[in-house]
Structures are given as C-alpha cells and as structure tokens.
Design an enzyme around this catalytic site. Sequence first.
Site, PDB file in Angstrom:
ATOM      1  N   LYS A  13     -46.602   8.544 -28.867  1.00 20.23           N
ATOM      2  CA  LYS A  13     -46.803   9.813 -28.149  1.00 20.23           C
ATOM      3  C   LYS A  13     -45.527  10.650 -28.120  1.00 20.23           C
ATOM      4  CE  LYS A  13     -48.173   7.943 -24.256  1.00 20.23           C
ATOM      5  NZ  LYS A  13     -48.009   6.515 -24.621  1.00 20.23           N
ATOM      6  N   ARG A  88     -51.781   9.238 -15.020  1.00 21.93           N
ATOM      7  CA  ARG A  88     -51.788   7.801 -15.340  1.00 21.93           C
ATOM      8  C   ARG A  88     -53.056   7.121 -14.823  1.00 21.93           C
ATOM      9  NH1 ARG A  88     -46.984   5.602 -17.213  1.00 21.93           N
ATOM     10  NH2 ARG A  88     -45.152   6.893 -16.869  1.00 21.93           N
ATOM     11  N   ARG A 127     -38.694  -2.905 -33.816  1.00 18.93           N
ATOM     12  CA  ARG A 127     -37.798  -1.831 -33.377  1.00 18.93           C
ATOM     13  C   ARG A 127     -36.579  -2.417 -32.651  1.00 18.93           C
ATOM     14  NH1 ARG A 127     -40.323   3.045 -29.904  1.00 18.93           N
ATOM     15  NH2 ARG A 127     -40.142   1.670 -28.114  1.00 18.93           N
ATOM     16  N   ARG A 139     -33.418  -1.225 -25.721  1.00 21.61           N
ATOM     17  CA  ARG A 139     -34.016  -0.785 -24.451  1.00 21.61           C
ATOM     18  C   ARG A 139     -34.644  -1.983 -23.740  1.00 21.61           C
ATOM     19  NH1 ARG A 139     -37.845   4.196 -26.140  1.00 21.61           N
ATOM     20  NH2 ARG A 139     -39.103   3.149 -24.577  1.00 21.61           N
ATOM     21  N   ARG A 150     -46.092  -4.017 -19.689  1.00 19.26           N
ATOM     22  CA  ARG A 150     -46.412  -2.576 -19.673  1.00 19.26           C
ATOM     23  C   ARG A 150     -47.803  -2.320 -20.252  1.00 19.26           C
ATOM     24  NH1 ARG A 150     -42.346   0.313 -23.044  1.00 19.26           N
ATOM     25  NH2 ARG A 150     -43.177   2.225 -22.172  1.00 19.26           N
TER      26      ARG A 150
END
Length: 199
Positions: A13, A88, A127, A139, A150
């Site tokens: 996104k 959300r 990644r 991250r 998540r």
Amino acid sequence: MRIILLGPPGAGKGTQSERIVARYGIPQLSTGDMLRAAVAAGTPVGLQAKAVMESGGLVSDAIVVGIVADRIEEADAKNGFILDGFPRTVEQAKALDAMLSEKGIALDSVVEFVVDENALVGRIAKRAEETAARGQPVRKDDTPDVFKTRLDAYRRQTAPLSDYYAGTGLLQTIDGMKPVDAVSQDLVALLDRHTAAAS
C-alpha cells in the site's frame, strides 16, 4: 479522487500510495502523521488527542475522524486524497462515512490488494535479510513473528472492511502478488476508469 487502500501489512500500500501521489497530485493521508501534525499545531482536536496520548490512552475513533475532517479541508486535499491505514475497523468506516456525508463528499473507490499471506511472510523475511545484509537496521515489525502478530490483528479488525465496502459497491480488488510495476498499472487503469466516469 478520494480513495481508501486496503490490504494486510506488507501488501504494498505504501509503495503504491507514493506512485498515486506522484501521478495524480493528491496527498496520502496517514492517521499517524495527521495526529502528530494536529497535536503540533494545537488545533482543538489536536489538543484533545494530546491530552489522551499524554495520559497513556488510545485516541478514540471520534478524535481520529475529527482529525481527518480537519485535514481534508486543507487546500492540497481539495481535489482528493488517499487514506492509508484508516479506517481500521467497520465502526471507523461508518464514522468516516457519516463525516464525509455531512461535508457533502463521497469516496470514489476502495481498493483492496489481495495477497497470499504465506508469501507475504516470506517477502517480509527476505526484506529483513536484505536490509541486514546492507548493514542497515531492520524495522522491528519486519521480523516474521512480529509480522504474523500484525497479520492476525489485521484479520480480526480490518479484514471485515472488505465486506462492508463490498456492500456499498465501492470495493475494487487488485492482485497484490504481481510485480510492483504490474500492480501500479492495474491500479492506474482502475483509477483512470473512475476519473473518466466522473468527468
């Protein structure tokens, strides 16, 4: 052009938002950024949010919708905006609909990136490996365990938005597993159809 992008974390996104911003000249509105800006600017709703955040509470849907309401009045959002990361939940979607309706504004499209969640976990792990190999910090949410948490939260809270927006006739889906440029082409084709239909 007023659009919402849906899809689980890692679906692309953010990447596609940047491309839409560049192509159509409309801002990407992130609730986190808007919240920080409203607090920094000391707007009435920003002061409310600041008080809640300082007490360690979660900012209510009403405050977030108020911040979105203020933000879309700014000059750069007059021709449209992309909402990414909001709504959300179905409750937030209903509150957003009510606020837009009061302003006489309608959403043009809700685009969902359809992805294979198992492949996403692999994509995120890759990644993280590539980031580490470059000697850059990985991250926190790019570790497979955190990412799966998540994804679970997304399935519980946000996935029901698909049915909600399908019910309004606004939902469009795109294959998010295609290469990035192919996803961009599909997205632009979809948005251009909307622009042509609206003009």
